[in-house]
Design a protein around this motif. Structure first.
Motif, mmCIF file in Angstrom:
data_model
loop_
_atom_site.group_PDB
_atom_site.id
_atom_site.type_symbol
_atom_site.label_atom_id
_atom_site.label_comp_id
_atom_site.label_asym_id
_atom_site.label_seq_id
_atom_site.Cartn_x
_atom_site.Cartn_y
_atom_site.Cartn_z
ATOM 1 N N MET A 52 126.321 -28.275 -6.607
ATOM 2 C CA MET A 52 125.436 -27.407 -5.826
ATOM 3 C C MET A 52 125.180 -26.092 -6.557
ATOM 4 N N SER A 53 126.199 -25.576 -7.226
ATOM 5 C CA SER A 53 126.026 -24.345 -8.015
ATOM 6 C C SER A 53 125.100 -24.588 -9.199
ATOM 7 N N ASN A 54 125.322 -25.705 -9.889
ATOM 8 C CA ASN A 54 124.481 -26.047 -11.049
ATOM 9 C C ASN A 54 123.023 -26.241 -10.651
ATOM 10 N N ALA A 55 122.796 -26.810 -9.461
ATOM 11 C CA ALA A 55 121.427 -27.043 -8.991
ATOM 12 C C ALA A 55 120.674 -25.741 -8.768
ATOM 13 N N LEU A 56 121.419 -24.651 -8.561
ATOM 14 C CA LEU A 56 120.797 -23.334 -8.391
ATOM 15 C C LEU A 56 120.679 -22.592 -9.721
ATOM 16 N N GLY A 57 120.994 -23.302 -10.812
ATOM 17 C CA GLY A 57 120.810 -22.727 -12.138
ATOM 18 C C GLY A 57 121.996 -21.954 -12.673
ATOM 19 N N LEU A 111 136.692 -16.357 0.597
ATOM 20 C CA LEU A 111 137.404 -16.437 -0.677
ATOM 21 C C LEU A 111 136.605 -17.256 -1.692
ATOM 22 N N ARG A 112 136.017 -18.376 -1.255
ATOM 23 C CA ARG A 112 135.220 -19.188 -2.174
ATOM 24 C C ARG A 112 133.987 -18.425 -2.649
ATOM 25 N N VAL A 116 125.942 -13.078 -5.192
ATOM 26 C CA VAL A 116 126.582 -13.235 -3.888
ATOM 27 C C VAL A 116 125.742 -14.104 -2.955
ATOM 28 N N GLY A 117 124.421 -13.895 -2.968
ATOM 29 C CA GLY A 117 123.549 -14.670 -2.093
ATOM 30 C C GLY A 117 123.617 -16.158 -2.383
ATOM 31 N N ARG A 118 123.652 -16.507 -3.662
ATOM 32 C CA ARG A 118 123.684 -17.923 -4.034
ATOM 33 C C ARG A 118 125.076 -18.515 -3.834
ATOM 34 N N ALA A 119 126.097 -17.719 -4.057
ATOM 35 C CA ALA A 119 127.459 -18.181 -3.775
ATOM 36 C C ALA A 119 127.618 -18.463 -2.278
ATOM 37 N N LEU A 153 128.097 -21.883 2.455
ATOM 38 C CA LEU A 153 127.555 -22.156 3.783
ATOM 39 C C LEU A 153 126.889 -23.524 3.818
ATOM 40 N N GLY A 154 126.239 -23.910 2.718
ATOM 41 C CA GLY A 154 125.623 -25.230 2.639
ATOM 42 C C GLY A 154 126.650 -26.339 2.792
#
Length: 342
Positions: A64-69, A100-101, A112-115, A120-121
């Motif tokens: 999911m992190s990688n998909a956001l670049g 914490l995550r 922070v917004g993408r984290a 939350l996703g």
């Protein structure tokens, strides 16, 4: 005394008392005969399954992190999610794990917004999956427990779960109308409670707005920039819960019991929804007594307590031990750990 110093003993105390109560009412001479014939390899397999669930969860976070670049290493994501299980095990509804995550993903150079969108996703996908299967789980239990009063309770439960799922979907679809509806409810409740609650009114409204906005912004982030991440995340979410829910059948096999798979999985879906109730740290007490009630439908009373202890050892105590070790390894010199220890 720091927060951990308060939460950890309280959580363990409630859990220990609950387990003792369960064992007192379930252990009999047959219990010891069954324990003598336990198949250790199955219990080790259950431990391996729970360990593998950390890997799946870490992979979900990475994808999911990688998909956001934002490229993140799998091993680092596994450490992040594992460490969060320690804090989650000490807070009601496991809510302590999310901040914490977010913090640790931010340290990996995610804004922070993408984290927040990733974390939350993940929570949203877990909720949608559980709420989708909850009516089926209730139906299965309703079919087994033929009693008019219980039948009515389960019917009400099915309707309630369906309503919650519809509300969740509506919140995603119409965030502004959801916000207006929540404001209306808060206004009415404030009016009924009188002037004493007026001071908390604006604070509650602001908190609701913040949560709903963050919820919607997270979805927009993925729908615009990371649709593939939602797809990968959904696949990992399904696999994660299949692995987690398979631990109990394996434990039953280890104690020479033939698991009724539909019942076993249905019970765990309902139990997950039950322990989300923010009543005690780590849902201690609620988890043990809830498991005892639900598992009693398909587990003989003589080993019910042992099954509950084994299940809780994996889903709670293993998280405390493994998550605690990883947490102090990767957090010992960070500002967030210093704040937690105050």
């Amino acid at each position: 005394m720091n927060k951990f110093g308060k939460w950890l003993p309280l959580s363990l105390l409630i859990s220990f008392i609950s387990i003792i109560v369960v064992l007192v009412f379930t252990v009999d001479p047959t219990t010891f005969e069954i324990i003598k014939e336990v198949k250790t390899e199955y219990l080790l397999l259950a431990v391996a399954l729970h360990s593998f669930s950390y890997v799946i969860w870490g992979a979900r976070t990475q994808l999911m992190s990688n998909a956001l670049g934002h490229k993140t290493k799998l091993i680092r994501c596994i450490e992040i999610v594992t460490s969060s299980t320690f804090v989650a095990a000490l807070t009601p509804s496991s809510v302590g794990g999310e901040p914490l995550r977010v913090h640790l993903l931010y340290k990996e150079n995610l804004p922070v917004g993408r984290a927040s969108a990733v974390v939350l996703g993940e929570r949203i996908m877990d909720a949608i999956l559980m709420l989708t299967f909850a009516p089926f789980a209730l139906y299965i239990f309703r079919d087994i427990m033929q009693d008019s009063k219980i039948d009515t309770i389960f019917a009400i439960g099915q309707i309630f779960m369906a309503v919650i799922l519809v509300l969740l979907i509506y919140t995603i679809w119409k965030p502004e109308k959801t916000k207006s509806g929540m404001h209306y409810i808060v206004d009415k409740i404030t009016g009924l409670l009188g002037k004493k609650s007026e001071g908390k009114h604006h604070k509650l409204i602001e908190q609701i707005d913040h949560e709903l906005e963050q919820f919607h912004e997270s979805l927009v982030t993925f729908l615009k920039d990371g649709r593939r991440g939602l797809l990968y995340g959904a696949g990992c979410t399904a696999l994660f819960w299949i692995v987690e829910f398979t631990m109990l059948p394996v434990i039953l096999l280890g104690l020479n019991q033939e698991p009724q798979l539909l019942l076993v999985y249905a019970a765990q879906v309902l139990l997950i929804l039950l322990i989300v109730i923010p009543a005690t740290p780590g849902s201690s007490g609620i988890a043990e007594l809830g498991a005892t009630t639900l598992f009693s439908v398909f587990v003989p009373s003589s080993i019910l307590g042992i099954i509950v202890v084994a299940w809780r050892a994996l889903t709670f105590y293993m998280n405390l031990v493994v998550g605690g070790i990883i947490s102090f390894k990767i957090l010992k010199d960070t500002d967030i750990m210093k704040k937690m220890m105050k």
